[in-house]
Design a protein around this motif. Structure first.
Motif, mmCIF file in Angstrom:
data_model
loop_
_atom_site.group_PDB
_atom_site.id
_atom_site.type_symbol
_atom_site.label_atom_id
_atom_site.label_comp_id
_atom_site.label_asym_id
_atom_site.label_seq_id
_atom_site.Cartn_x
_atom_site.Cartn_y
_atom_site.Cartn_z
ATOM 1 N N THR A 94 0.680 -1.228 0.025
ATOM 2 C CA THR A 94 -0.114 0.066 0.072
ATOM 3 C C THR A 94 0.739 1.226 0.036
ATOM 4 O O THR A 94 1.930 1.278 0.466
ATOM 5 N N ARG A 96 -0.285 3.790 1.699
ATOM 6 C CA ARG A 96 -0.782 4.299 2.996
ATOM 7 C C ARG A 96 0.401 3.978 4.115
ATOM 8 O O ARG A 96 1.311 3.215 4.026
ATOM 9 N N PHE A 104 1.817 2.713 7.976
ATOM 10 C CA PHE A 104 1.513 1.364 8.562
ATOM 11 C C PHE A 104 0.216 1.623 9.392
ATOM 12 O O PHE A 104 -0.884 0.686 9.216
ATOM 13 N N ILE A 131 -3.281 1.697 7.655
ATOM 14 C CA ILE A 131 -4.051 0.234 7.613
ATOM 15 C C ILE A 131 -5.078 -0.267 8.252
ATOM 16 O O ILE A 131 -4.794 -0.190 9.592
ATOM 17 N N TYR A 166 4.280 -0.948 3.086
ATOM 18 C CA TYR A 166 3.588 0.439 3.223
ATOM 19 C C TYR A 166 4.559 1.660 2.881
ATOM 20 O O TYR A 166 5.582 1.649 2.464
#
Length: 437
Positions: free
Chosen positions: A207, A209, A211, A214, A229
């Motif tokens: 991702t 994002r 961490f 998430i 991440y």
């Protein structure tokens, strides 16, 4: 060109590599032979050997030739063994087994080559044709005759590559992919992840994002061991914590921030696994002004950490900058800023996952590099990974993985790279993958 051959015709590519090895090791063999024959053992080139049944059978009459031939041939065979095991066939069979079998083959080849070489040598000597060119040509012919039977024996008997037990690993993006349009995780997806795990199919999160953005349901899911991440800046193991972390140096962080702040922007700093935002920008009016995608607004409001002095993080030693996430009022400034950053900094990459944002990360840091790093750390085979994604920041992962699926709501760039377009993010992609695999 070579990549096309290796992919479409792997057996032909092995044979080509084997013959390249033959040529290279033949050259090594010949150079060693000439060095030994004309320099090291030159004084023995006219010294006849004592009568010996084996040497007579092989046609070897002179000490200089015998010593030079056996040593150079051994050097050539050892080099060929190492190259073919490591590069040509990538053999994973027992070293003891392959070494013994190769030794038997080498002894046989040396005997055959020695016999042929002895015949050549006697003919050359008796006709007074001895010179470096004749020696090179004859030696090359002698070396390559055993290739007729050596390749099939090495390929199928000696340098065996055992069929590995393959495992499937699904590396999935979050927003627009694993998460529904309201940025939640469906119970169907969670249950499918657990069922897949029982069947030996792993799931990892890949991702842009931070961490802690998430969803907790995924971070606490025992069946997900790894999270890549901040577009590859960090890798988190559910068992070991942070196993990889690649951040900007402080000077570069400050310089990038100054440029971003010179445009009409909303800046977020991804640091220490959290997304930070200036509290002055943390409002519905600001989100609307900077055209933040409506589907992402719930996540913005839920996960961002507003602070009074965002810029102050850049000079605080306890904060490490993973990524800059910046939103623009208009596309003209967005493009101008992107060009300026790339002109000024060699050590950055810029990608995007939303319509009005840029994501700035260290050069060589992206989802693709994060995936490679994870494979090295976790000892996964990259060929076993299926990547699923939807947006531009997934391109590097799509260019890295062998198998890649795009969700039906993905951007055109991702669909064009995909092996297959599957269901949408609102149709439970993990349940789809459960049926697919």
């Amino acid at each position: 060109m070579t990549n096309g051959i290796s992919t479409k015709h792997p057996e032909l590519w092995k044979f080509i590599k084997f013959n390249i090895t033959v040529v290279l090791t033949s050259a090594l063999d010949i150079l060693t032979y000439l060095l030994l024959l004309y320099f090291v053992f030159a004084e023995y080139n006219s010294t006849e050997l004592k009568e010996n049944a084996l040497l007579s059978l092989l046609g070897i009459r002179y000490k200089g030739y015998l010593y030079s031939y056996l040593i150079s041939t051994t050097v050539g065979y050892v080099a060929a063994y190492i190259i073919n095991r490591k590069i040509t066939f990538r053999s994973d069979v027992s070293v003891a087994y392959s070494s013994v079998m190769y030794f038997i083959l080498a002894v046989f080849n040396i005997l055959v080559s020695s016999y042929i070489g002895g015949v050549f040598g006697s003919f050359i000597a008796s006709n007074e044709l001895s010179n470096p060119l004749v020696e090179i040509v004859s030696k090359f012919i002698i070396i390559n005759i055993p290739t007729l039977w050596t390749y099939p024996l090495e390929r199928y008997v000696i340098q065996i590559k055992r069929k590995k037990k393959t495992q499937k690993i699904i590396a999935t993006d979050l927003d627009g992919t694993l998460l529904k349009s309201d940025t939640t995780v469906s119970s169907e997806n969670l249950c499918a992840i657990k069922r897949l795990s029982k069947k030996g199919i792993k799931t990892i999160v890949l991702t842009g994002r931070t961490f802690y953005e998430i969803p907790y349901e995924l971070r606490s899911c025992d069946e997900i061991e790894y999270f890549v991440y901040s577009n590859g800046a960090g890798i988190q193991s559910s068992k070991k914590g942070i196993v990889y972390y690649n951040t900007f140096d402080r000077k570069t962080s400050c310089e990038i921030y100054e440029i971003l702040d010179s445009f009409d922007t909303l800046i977020e700093l991804y640091s220490n696994q959290f997304p930070y935002i200036d509290e002055e920008d943390y409002s519905d009016d600001s989100f609307e002004y900077y055209r933040i995608d409506e589907s992402f607004l719930p996540e913005m409001k839920k996960s961002r950490k507003p602070i009074k002095n965002l810029k102050g993080l850049l000079t605080d030693e306890s904060y490490k900058i993973e990524m800059f996430d910046v939103f623009f009022r208009n596309d003209g400034e967005k493009e101008a800023c992107r060009k300026l950053l790339l002109e000024k900094f060699d050590g950055i990459e810029i990608t995007s996952s939303l319509s009005s944002n840029l994501e700035i990360i260290k050069k060589g840091t992206n989802k693709g590099s994060g995936l490679k790093k994870l494979c090295k750390l976790a000892k996964y085979d990259l060929d076993d990974i299926i990547v699923i994604g939807d947006s531009k920041n997934d391109i590097s992962a799509f260019n890295t993985a062998k198998t890649k699926y795009a969700v039906s709501n993905a951007c055109d760039e991702i669909k064009n790279l995909a092996d297959k377009v599957i269901c949408s993010n609102d149709e439970d992609i993990m349940k789809y993958m459960e049926n697919e695999i």
